[in-house]
Design a protein around this motif. Structure first.
Motif, PDB file in Angstrom:
ATOM      1  N   LEU A   1      13.870   1.846 -24.058  1.00  0.00           N
ATOM      2  CA  LEU A   1      13.454   0.443 -24.066  1.00  0.00           C
ATOM      3  C   LEU A   1      13.828  -0.231 -25.378  1.00  0.00           C
ATOM      4  O   LEU A   1      14.237  -1.407 -25.394  1.00  0.00           O
ATOM      5  CB  LEU A   1      11.942   0.349 -23.839  1.00  0.00           C
ATOM      6  CG  LEU A   1      11.445   0.557 -22.409  1.00  0.00           C
ATOM      7  CD1 LEU A   1       9.923   0.590 -22.389  1.00  0.00           C
ATOM      8  CD2 LEU A   1      11.961  -0.532 -21.483  1.00  0.00           C
TER       9      LEU A   1
ATOM     10  N   MET B   1      17.464  -1.101 -25.232  1.00  0.00           N
ATOM     11  CA  MET B   1      17.711  -2.252 -24.363  1.00  0.00           C
ATOM     12  C   MET B   1      17.285  -3.544 -25.046  1.00  0.00           C
ATOM     13  O   MET B   1      17.965  -4.576 -24.920  1.00  0.00           O
ATOM     14  CB  MET B   1      16.962  -2.086 -23.037  1.00  0.00           C
ATOM     15  CG  MET B   1      17.126  -3.260 -22.081  1.00  0.00           C
ATOM     16  SD  MET B   1      16.289  -3.027 -20.504  1.00  0.00           S
ATOM     17  CE  MET B   1      17.394  -1.854 -19.731  1.00  0.00           C
ATOM     18  N   ARG B   2      16.176  -3.519 -25.771  1.00  0.00           N
ATOM     19  CA  ARG B   2      15.708  -4.723 -26.462  1.00  0.00           C
ATOM     20  C   ARG B   2      16.707  -5.152 -27.530  1.00  0.00           C
ATOM     21  O   ARG B   2      16.942  -6.349 -27.739  1.00  0.00           O
ATOM     22  CB  ARG B   2      14.336  -4.461 -27.074  1.00  0.00           C
ATOM     23  CG  ARG B   2      13.675  -5.689 -27.697  1.00  0.00           C
ATOM     24  CD  ARG B   2      12.259  -5.342 -28.159  1.00  0.00           C
ATOM     25  NE  ARG B   2      11.569  -6.530 -28.658  1.00  0.00           N
ATOM     26  CZ  ARG B   2      11.612  -6.966 -29.903  1.00  0.00           C
ATOM     27  NH1 ARG B   2      12.365  -6.309 -30.798  1.00  0.00           N
ATOM     28  NH2 ARG B   2      10.954  -8.052 -30.270  1.00  0.00           N
TER      29      ARG B   2
ATOM     30  N   LEU C   1      19.821  -6.656 -25.450  1.00  0.00           N
ATOM     31  CA  LEU C   1      19.596  -7.932 -24.772  1.00  0.00           C
ATOM     32  C   LEU C   1      19.128  -9.024 -25.715  1.00  0.00           C
ATOM     33  O   LEU C   1      19.340 -10.215 -25.455  1.00  0.00           O
ATOM     34  CB  LEU C   1      18.564  -7.760 -23.650  1.00  0.00           C
ATOM     35  CG  LEU C   1      18.919  -6.781 -22.529  1.00  0.00           C
ATOM     36  CD1 LEU C   1      17.807  -6.764 -21.493  1.00  0.00           C
ATOM     37  CD2 LEU C   1      20.241  -7.135 -21.874  1.00  0.00           C
TER      38      LEU C   1
ATOM     39  N   PHE D   1      14.788  -9.838 -23.520  1.00  0.00           N
ATOM     40  CA  PHE D   1      14.063  -8.630 -23.119  1.00  0.00           C
ATOM     41  C   PHE D   1      12.626  -8.967 -22.734  1.00  0.00           C
ATOM     42  O   PHE D   1      12.090  -8.410 -21.773  1.00  0.00           O
ATOM     43  CB  PHE D   1      14.081  -7.611 -24.260  1.00  0.00           C
ATOM     44  CG  PHE D   1      13.244  -6.388 -23.972  1.00  0.00           C
ATOM     45  CD1 PHE D   1      13.753  -5.357 -23.199  1.00  0.00           C
ATOM     46  CD2 PHE D   1      11.953  -6.266 -24.467  1.00  0.00           C
ATOM     47  CE1 PHE D   1      12.993  -4.232 -22.914  1.00  0.00           C
ATOM     48  CE2 PHE D   1      11.186  -5.151 -24.200  1.00  0.00           C
ATOM     49  CZ  PHE D   1      11.707  -4.134 -23.425  1.00  0.00           C
ATOM     50  N   ARG D   2      11.998  -9.883 -23.471  1.00  0.00           N
ATOM     51  CA  ARG D   2      10.618 -10.235 -23.154  1.00  0.00           C
ATOM     52  C   ARG D   2      10.539 -10.878 -21.759  1.00  0.00           C
ATOM     53  O   ARG D   2       9.612 -10.577 -20.995  1.00  0.00           O
ATOM     54  CB  ARG D   2      10.059 -11.185 -24.209  1.00  0.00           C
ATOM     55  CG  ARG D   2       8.605 -11.590 -23.946  1.00  0.00           C
ATOM     56  CD  ARG D   2       8.066 -12.470 -25.055  1.00  0.00           C
ATOM     57  NE  ARG D   2       6.713 -12.921 -24.747  1.00  0.00           N
ATOM     58  CZ  ARG D   2       5.612 -12.213 -24.971  1.00  0.00           C
ATOM     59  NH1 ARG D   2       5.700 -11.006 -25.516  1.00  0.00           N
ATOM     60  NH2 ARG D   2       4.429 -12.703 -24.662  1.00  0.00           N
TER      61      ARG D   2
ATOM     62  N   ALA E   1      11.039  -7.985 -19.247  1.00  0.00           N
ATOM     63  CA  ALA E   1       9.873  -7.101 -19.193  1.00  0.00           C
ATOM     64  C   ALA E   1       8.691  -7.790 -18.523  1.00  0.00           C
ATOM     65  O   ALA E   1       7.916  -7.153 -17.805  1.00  0.00           O
ATOM     66  CB  ALA E   1       9.499  -6.650 -20.599  1.00  0.00           C
TER      67      ALA E   1
ATOM     68  N   LEU F   1      13.712   0.667 -17.342  1.00  0.00           N
ATOM     69  CA  LEU F   1      12.724  -0.351 -16.991  1.00  0.00           C
ATOM     70  C   LEU F   1      11.569   0.220 -16.161  1.00  0.00           C
ATOM     71  O   LEU F   1      10.435  -0.215 -16.285  1.00  0.00           O
ATOM     72  CB  LEU F   1      13.399  -1.490 -16.229  1.00  0.00           C
ATOM     73  CG  LEU F   1      14.352  -2.362 -17.046  1.00  0.00           C
ATOM     74  CD1 LEU F   1      15.071  -3.357 -16.143  1.00  0.00           C
ATOM     75  CD2 LEU F   1      13.596  -3.103 -18.146  1.00  0.00           C
TER      76      LEU F   1
ATOM     77  N   GLU G   1       5.832  -4.416 -27.050  1.00  0.00           N
ATOM     78  CA  GLU G   1       6.757  -5.009 -28.027  1.00  0.00           C
ATOM     79  C   GLU G   1       6.381  -4.604 -29.449  1.00  0.00           C
ATOM     80  O   GLU G   1       7.268  -4.381 -30.286  1.00  0.00           O
ATOM     81  CB  GLU G   1       6.752  -6.525 -27.883  1.00  0.00           C
ATOM     82  CG  GLU G   1       7.494  -7.026 -26.651  1.00  0.00           C
ATOM     83  CD  GLU G   1       7.764  -8.511 -26.718  1.00  0.00           C
ATOM     84  OE1 GLU G   1       6.810  -9.255 -27.023  1.00  0.00           O
ATOM     85  OE2 GLU G   1       8.915  -8.922 -26.481  1.00  0.00           O
TER      86      GLU G   1
END
Length: 578
Positions: free
Chosen positions: A348, A351-352, A355, A360-361, A364, A390, A486
């Motif tokens: 994750l 990926m954050r 992106l 990402f927020r 998600a 995910l 986060e």
């Protein structure tokens, strides 16, 4: 089993004495030593935590004999022993049995050579033949403490035509430091030790009857003039157990029996580590595997040829049966073959970084809310890795995946959908607030992604565009679990493995809240006012948190739901509620 088994005797001249004991050694014997010749060999034994400390030396003779024994030997001196107190002859090396499977040695002597062990066995012997006896003075009993160990003792009589009352008193004791283990072994030990006692008593009874037939002692004693008690005690009253049973191999047989008893008792009980009740993810996985097995058995039993299902539907069903904590295995999806060499998204956090924080927020948020997540890309491996990452944010029961399809699938069929780039998505889906689209396009030269990830060659080819009909505002609070996720991802002091464990804990925390809400609303049917109060207590009164709880409620296992329903329908529960 970390224990000592001993045969004890109440001598008329010297009181309670240990005749023979078998102990366990966990370290190998020295080179050159054997069961028939171990004279002069020393051996350091391992000390098992929570168990009996094993003997540190093996002598070529019983310490009780006194011949060339160290002055510090814990055994009694030769002058303090008689025939009834002695088992092995002078110079006898004792008995050793080797268990090749476990590299354990079972060693038998008259006394343990270790001073601490000798003291423990000696105290258990005295108590078993004096104060710790059952009614009738013959039978099993349990006693002991944490300091001196716990003892299973079985006292019994052996016939002797020369003894007072024509019998002598013996006991077989088993000493352990583990009280629970010894108590759980009571039925086993009682049956096996009772068998050893019956065999000894049977042999002694034959000798007793033969001696009584040849020279009846009862009539002879009645005709004998009175003699002082002390004079009788100095007579030939002590007889060895081998003489009473007329068995010269008695001690070798006892060693075999005691060694087998220790091994068998240690093998019959095993410890299991219980980590608590299974999680909802585990229950859902078990239910899906059971359904898959039942379905496959139905196919095997059917004579009709089953129709070939569409690849995308089959793949989605199979993928949903995989564990969320591990990568999808090859047997969980037909298209994920061994040719796949690279997982594009590693975590994750990765990926954050790819992106961007805002994109990402948004992604998600839609994942946690249960909205449909659509990925359009040519690279199936990239889509697969994205779904692998995910799905870890959701309970297993909430995950429905169609990994790659040539046509759009409705949201009720899947919440993760992979599409090829040429597939047309309905306009109402593109403008819907209940869907998010991630388009994977060919990256231009001005893309900034390769500068951040030089080691990920596959990312050099892509740029990611995240769009939705209901974009998440930057200043929106969002669900509590998203904010915590986060925070964990941005904390560089936490490794990827630690972040994964944090995610597991967060999911368990919110699944517990889901269980409470389900019972409160679906089972107990409480009014909305009470439900709102409950949500405030759970810290989930915000709109996003409520939506998340309602979606996650669909991931509860059938086992949990049926258990609640059966509990409510039972008479006892209805009475308690009234």
């Amino acid at each position: 089993m970390n224990a000592i088994v001993a045969l004890c005797h109440f001598c008329e001249l010297h009181g309670p004495r240990t005749l023979f004991c078998t102990e366990v050694l966990h370290s190998p014997l020295p080179q050159g030593a054997s069961s028939g010749d171990i004279s002069g060999q020393n051996e350091q034994a391992e000390e098992e935590e929570g168990g009996i400390q094993m003997s540190s030396r093996i002598r070529s003779h019983s310490p009780a004999e006194g011949a060339s024994a160290d002055s510090s030997s814990p055994g009694p001196k030769k002058s303090d022993m008689c025939e009834g107190c002695r088992s092995l002859a002078g110079g006898h090396p004792g008995y050793v049995s080797h268990d090749k499977e476990t590299s354990i040695k079972y060693v038998s002597h008259q006394h343990p050579n270790h001073p601490q062990l000798f003291s423990i066995v000696r105290q258990a012997c005295v108590r078993s033949l004096s104060c710790e006896v059952c009614p009738g003075r013959e039978g099993p009993i349990f006693f002991g403490d944490e300091q001196h160990g716990f003892v299973f003792s079985h006292t019994f009589f052996i016939k002797d035509s020369l003894a007072r009352g024509f019998q002598r008193w013996y006991s077989i004791i088993t000493i352990m430091m583990d009280r629970i283990y010894l108590i759980n072994s009571w039925p086993f030990l009682l049956g096996k030790i009772r068998g050893i006692i019956d065999e000894l008593q049977g042999k002694a009874l034959k000798v007793f009857e033969a001696e009584q037939y040849g020279c009846p002692q009862r009539a002879q004693r009645m005709n004998t003039a009175f003699t002082p008690f002390l004079h009788q005690r100095n007579g030939n009253a002590a007889r060895s157990l081998t003489s009473l049973t007329n068995d010269e191999n008695l001690w070798a047989c006892l060693h075999t029996s005691f060694a087998w008893l220790l091994k068998a008792c240690g093998s019959r009980l095993t410890e299991k580590l219980l980590e608590g009740a299974p999680t909802e993810d585990t229950l859902v996985q078990m239910e899906k595997l059971a359904d898959l097995k039942e379905e496959s058995e139905g196919w095997d039993g059917s004579e009709e040829e089953k129709p070939a299902p569409q690849p995308d539907v089959v793949e989605g069903q199979e993928l949903s049966k995989c564990s969320p904590e591990t990568p999808l295995m090859p047997d969980c999806n037909s298209w994920n073959v061994a040719h796949r060499r690279l997982s594009v998204f590693r975590s994750l956090r990765h990926m954050r970084q790819v992106l961007g924080a805002s994109a990402f927020r948004m992604l998600a948020w839609h994942v946690l809310m249960g909205n449909q997540v659509i990925w359009k890309a040519r690279d199936m491996d990239l889509v697969q890795s994205a779904f692998d990452v995910l799905r870890t944010m959701l309970p297993v029961g909430c995950v429905r995946i169609i990994p790659y399809s040539d046509q759009y699938e409705e949201a009720y069929r899947c919440n993760f959908l992979g599409l090829s780039p040429h597939v047309q998505i309905p306009s109402h889906i593109l403008s819907s607030e209940f869907a998010v689209l991630v388009e994977v396009r060919t990256a231009t030269r001005s893309s900034l992604y390769p500068t951040l990830f030089d080691d990920e060659q596959s990312l050099n080819k892509y740029e990611f565009v995240v769009t939705s009909g209901s974009p998440v505002a930057a200043d929106r609070v969002g669900p509590t679990i998203l904010n915590k996720i986060e925070a964990a991802l941005t904390n560089q002091n936490l490794s990827v493995d630690v972040v994964d464990q944090c995610l597991v804990c967060l999911k368990e925390e919110w699944m517990n809240k889901v269980k409470v809400l389900f019972k409160f609303t679906k089972v107990d049917s409480r009014p909305k006012e009470d439900t709102q109060k409950l949500l405030s207590i759970l810290g989930a009164a915000e709109e996003d948190n409520v939506k998340l709880l309602k979606f996650w409620m669909t991931g509860l296992s059938k086992t949990y739901k049926s258990h609640l329903m059966s509990t409510v329908r039972s008479p006892t529960s209805s009475e308690s509620r009234n």
